[in-house]
Design a protein around this motif. Structure first.
Motif, PDB file in Angstrom:
ATOM      1  N   GLN A   1      -8.976  -3.528   2.192  1.00  0.00           N
ATOM      2  CA  GLN A   1      -9.368  -2.119   2.179  1.00  0.00           C
ATOM      3  C   GLN A   1      -9.127  -1.428   0.833  1.00  0.00           C
ATOM      4  OE1 GLN A   1      -6.672  -3.028   4.246  1.00  0.00           O
ATOM      5  NE2 GLN A   1      -5.011  -1.600   3.802  1.00  0.00           N
ATOM      6  N   PRO A   2      -9.754  -1.939  -0.271  1.00  0.00           N
ATOM      7  CA  PRO A   2      -9.517  -1.371  -1.605  1.00  0.00           C
ATOM      8  C   PRO A   2     -10.022   0.068  -1.683  1.00  0.00           C
ATOM      9  CG  PRO A   2     -11.423  -2.827  -1.641  1.00  0.00           C
ATOM     10  CD  PRO A   2     -10.799  -2.977  -0.286  1.00  0.00           C
TER      11      PRO A   2
ATOM     12  N   GLU B   1       0.838  -1.187   0.000  1.00  0.00           N
ATOM     13  CA  GLU B   1       0.000   0.000   0.000  1.00  0.00           C
ATOM     14  C   GLU B   1       0.881   1.248   0.000  1.00  0.00           C
ATOM     15  OE1 GLU B   1      -2.037  -0.605   3.781  1.00  0.00           O
ATOM     16  OE2 GLU B   1      -0.158  -1.388   4.529  1.00  0.00           O
ATOM     17  N   VAL B   2       0.262   2.419   0.022  1.00  0.00           N
ATOM     18  CA  VAL B   2       0.995   3.662   0.245  1.00  0.00           C
ATOM     19  C   VAL B   2       1.469   3.667   1.702  1.00  0.00           C
ATOM     20  CG1 VAL B   2       0.702   6.177   0.431  1.00  0.00           C
ATOM     21  CG2 VAL B   2      -0.322   4.949  -1.502  1.00  0.00           C
ATOM     22  N   PRO B   3       2.739   4.031   1.984  1.00  0.00           N
ATOM     23  CA  PRO B   3       3.688   4.661   1.080  1.00  0.00           C
ATOM     24  C   PRO B   3       4.671   3.718   0.399  1.00  0.00           C
ATOM     25  CG  PRO B   3       4.479   4.873   3.322  1.00  0.00           C
ATOM     26  CD  PRO B   3       3.162   4.148   3.397  1.00  0.00           C
ATOM     27  N   GLY B   4       4.623   2.404   0.684  1.00  0.00           N
ATOM     28  CA  GLY B   4       5.570   1.487   0.066  1.00  0.00           C
ATOM     29  C   GLY B   4       5.721   0.231   0.895  1.00  0.00           C
ATOM     30  N   ILE B   5       6.836  -0.456   0.695  1.00  0.00           N
ATOM     31  CA  ILE B   5       7.115  -1.678   1.459  1.00  0.00           C
ATOM     32  C   ILE B   5       7.668  -1.264   2.817  1.00  0.00           C
ATOM     33  CG2 ILE B   5       8.332  -3.886   1.510  1.00  0.00           C
ATOM     34  CD1 ILE B   5       8.522  -3.757  -1.530  1.00  0.00           C
ATOM     35  N   THR B   6       6.767  -0.982   3.734  1.00  0.00           N
ATOM     36  CA  THR B   6       7.143  -0.581   5.088  1.00  0.00           C
ATOM     37  C   THR B   6       7.523  -1.816   5.904  1.00  0.00           C
ATOM     38  OG1 THR B   6       4.877  -0.807   5.882  1.00  0.00           O
ATOM     39  CG2 THR B   6       5.521   1.354   4.988  1.00  0.00           C
TER      40      THR B   6
ATOM     41  N   VAL C   1      -2.293 -10.553  -2.658  1.00  0.00           N
ATOM     42  CA  VAL C   1      -2.878  -9.738  -1.600  1.00  0.00           C
ATOM     43  C   VAL C   1      -2.621  -8.285  -1.953  1.00  0.00           C
ATOM     44  CG1 VAL C   1      -2.914  -9.219   0.868  1.00  0.00           C
ATOM     45  CG2 VAL C   1      -2.343 -11.547   0.089  1.00  0.00           C
ATOM     46  N   GLY C   2      -3.695  -7.531  -2.184  1.00  0.00           N
ATOM     47  CA  GLY C   2      -3.584  -6.105  -2.449  1.00  0.00           C
ATOM     48  C   GLY C   2      -4.129  -5.314  -1.280  1.00  0.00           C
ATOM     49  N   MET C   3      -3.575  -4.117  -1.072  1.00  0.00           N
ATOM     50  CA  MET C   3      -3.930  -3.324   0.103  1.00  0.00           C
ATOM     51  C   MET C   3      -4.145  -1.867  -0.285  1.00  0.00           C
ATOM     52  SD  MET C   3      -0.791  -4.626   2.522  1.00  0.00           S
ATOM     53  CE  MET C   3      -0.181  -6.323   2.423  1.00  0.00           C
ATOM     54  N   CYS C   4      -5.255  -1.299   0.160  1.00  0.00           N
ATOM     55  CA  CYS C   4      -5.532   0.123   0.011  1.00  0.00           C
ATOM     56  C   CYS C   4      -5.417   0.549  -1.452  1.00  0.00           C
ATOM     57  CB  CYS C   4      -4.608   0.937   0.922  1.00  0.00           C
ATOM     58  SG  CYS C   4      -4.926   2.709   0.924  1.00  0.00           S
ATOM     59  N   PHE C   5      -4.442   1.372  -1.795  1.00  0.00           N
ATOM     60  CA  PHE C   5      -4.243   1.876  -3.152  1.00  0.00           C
ATOM     61  C   PHE C   5      -4.193   0.736  -4.162  1.00  0.00           C
ATOM     62  CE2 PHE C   5      -1.926   3.824  -6.640  1.00  0.00           C
ATOM     63  CZ  PHE C   5      -2.318   5.164  -6.631  1.00  0.00           C
ATOM     64  N   THR C   6      -3.637  -0.401  -3.760  1.00  0.00           N
ATOM     65  CA  THR C   6      -3.464  -1.533  -4.675  1.00  0.00           C
ATOM     66  C   THR C   6      -4.492  -2.642  -4.453  1.00  0.00           C
ATOM     67  OG1 THR C   6      -1.954  -2.808  -3.251  1.00  0.00           O
ATOM     68  CG2 THR C   6      -0.974  -1.075  -4.616  1.00  0.00           C
TER      69      THR C   6
ATOM     70  N   VAL D   1      -0.335  10.825 -10.003  1.00  0.00           N
ATOM     71  CA  VAL D   1      -0.089  11.369 -11.342  1.00  0.00           C
ATOM     72  C   VAL D   1       0.627  10.363 -12.249  1.00  0.00           C
ATOM     73  CG1 VAL D   1      -0.055  13.733 -10.499  1.00  0.00           C
ATOM     74  CG2 VAL D   1       2.099  12.452 -10.632  1.00  0.00           C
ATOM     75  N   ALA D   2       0.952   9.178 -11.721  1.00  0.00           N
ATOM     76  CA  ALA D   2       1.610   8.155 -12.545  1.00  0.00           C
ATOM     77  C   ALA D   2       0.606   7.535 -13.506  1.00  0.00           C
ATOM     78  CB  ALA D   2       2.226   7.079 -11.649  1.00  0.00           C
ATOM     79  N   ARG D   3       0.981   7.385 -14.751  1.00  0.00           N
ATOM     80  CA  ARG D   3       0.056   6.899 -15.773  1.00  0.00           C
ATOM     81  C   ARG D   3      -0.370   5.450 -15.571  1.00  0.00           C
ATOM     82  NH1 ARG D   3       2.403   9.433 -21.482  1.00  0.00           N
ATOM     83  NH2 ARG D   3       2.121  11.646 -20.895  1.00  0.00           N
ATOM     84  N   GLU D   4       0.399   4.687 -14.818  1.00  0.00           N
ATOM     85  CA  GLU D   4       0.055   3.270 -14.658  1.00  0.00           C
ATOM     86  C   GLU D   4      -1.050   3.036 -13.635  1.00  0.00           C
ATOM     87  OE1 GLU D   4       3.626   1.354 -12.273  1.00  0.00           O
ATOM     88  OE2 GLU D   4       4.287   2.994 -13.561  1.00  0.00           O
ATOM     89  N   PHE D   5      -1.436   4.075 -12.911  1.00  0.00           N
ATOM     90  CA  PHE D   5      -2.504   3.950 -11.915  1.00  0.00           C
ATOM     91  C   PHE D   5      -3.702   4.804 -12.323  1.00  0.00           C
ATOM     92  CE2 PHE D   5       1.542   3.883  -9.363  1.00  0.00           C
ATOM     93  CZ  PHE D   5       1.606   2.500  -9.243  1.00  0.00           C
ATOM     94  N   THR D   6      -4.887   4.198 -12.316  1.00  0.00           N
ATOM     95  CA  THR D   6      -6.123   4.926 -12.581  1.00  0.00           C
ATOM     96  C   THR D   6      -6.741   5.270 -11.233  1.00  0.00           C
ATOM     97  OG1 THR D   6      -6.439   3.749 -14.660  1.00  0.00           O
ATOM     98  CG2 THR D   6      -8.366   4.832 -13.712  1.00  0.00           C
TER      99      THR D   6
END
Length: 251
Positions: free
Chosen positions: A152-153, A40-45, A127-132, A89-94
């Motif tokens: 938590q999508p 998820e945001v902000p990364g691999i914590t 397993v995707g989390m939040c933003f992903t 703002v990254a093009r790979e994420f809608t």
């Protein structure tokens, strides 16, 4: 997927993978069937890494794509805000549009296929989390996806009723996901009740997928509870996810 040396995460091997015009680093550890843990945001914590290590310990080859952020860096409000702004703002994420699948999903599908071809097994999990979180639904287009976990999508951002209910999929992909559910592919979903980032998409999932959508709806312990498997971890839910992966991929 090409190994490229040590990872900043202890015990993990860093690699790289390119597909669909997208390239990202990856972090891999373990043996057995493939499970993608998509941070998820902000990364691999450290909390994401802890969860991924628990998946490894259950007998899986775990691959963590590095989509944004700095691996191993602890979460903080400034770090999360800065990473979120760049991801938006990254093009790979809608992030806002409905009726579209994020381009990165094609890359994730290809990554899962590549690792599955290498390690074998009945299929793959993710397993995707939040933003992903919703990206895992898009991965169900591939029949090798047998253990999709949606925690938590939060995309598209729930600004307005339409976005709050949206699954973040193109019509064709959504139809394919519904058909996979009809054919028996279960989806495990997790959220804290009242989580505004999730919007009403759990209701959409129940409507579209019926009994194939198994939801874990947790009472909020505080108004900030969001990340079920990591920062606001619920231990029983972590165990349920690990059991689900084992039932679907190792049984």
């Amino acid at each position: 997927m090409t190994p490229s040396g040590p990872s900043p995460l202890e015990g993990w091997v860093r690699g790289g993978f390119s597909a669909a015009g997208i390239t990202h680093d990856t972090h891999r550890r373990g043996t057995g069937p493939c499970v993608l843990v998509i941070h998820e945001v902000p990364g691999i914590t450290p909390e994401v890494e802890r969860f991924a290590n628990e998946v490894v310990e259950r007998g899986f080859t775990v691959v963590m794509p590095e989509l944004f952020g700095t691996p191993g860096r602890a979460s903080s409000a400034p770090y999360a805000i800065a990473t979120f702004a760049r991801a938006c703002v990254a093009r790979e994420f809608t992030v806002l549009a409905t009726g579209r699948t994020s381009p990165v999903v094609a890359w994730l599908r290809a990554l899962a296929r590549s690792v599955h071809h290498e390690v074998g097994g009945a299929g793959v999990g993710a397993v995707g989390m939040c933003f992903t979180g919703g990206f895992v639904l898009g991965m169900m287009v591939d029949e090798s996806m047998l253990a999709p976990v949606v925690s938590q999508p939060s995309l598209p951002l729930p600004l307005g009723a339409e976005r709050a209910a949206s699954l973040g999929l193109s019509p064709d992909d959504e139809a394919a996901v519904v058909q996979r559910a009809v054919d028996g592919c279960q989806v495990l979903g997790l959220r804290y009740e009242g989580d505004r980032f999730v919007g009403t998409r759990f209701a959409t999932l129940h409507e579209r997928l019926g009994d194939a959508f198994v939801s874990i709806d947790l009472p909020q312990r505080s108004a900030t509870d969001h990340s079920v498997l990591t920062e606001h971890r619920d231990d029983a839910s972590v165990e349920r996810v690990l059991d689900f992966l084992g039932e679907r991929l190792s049984g």
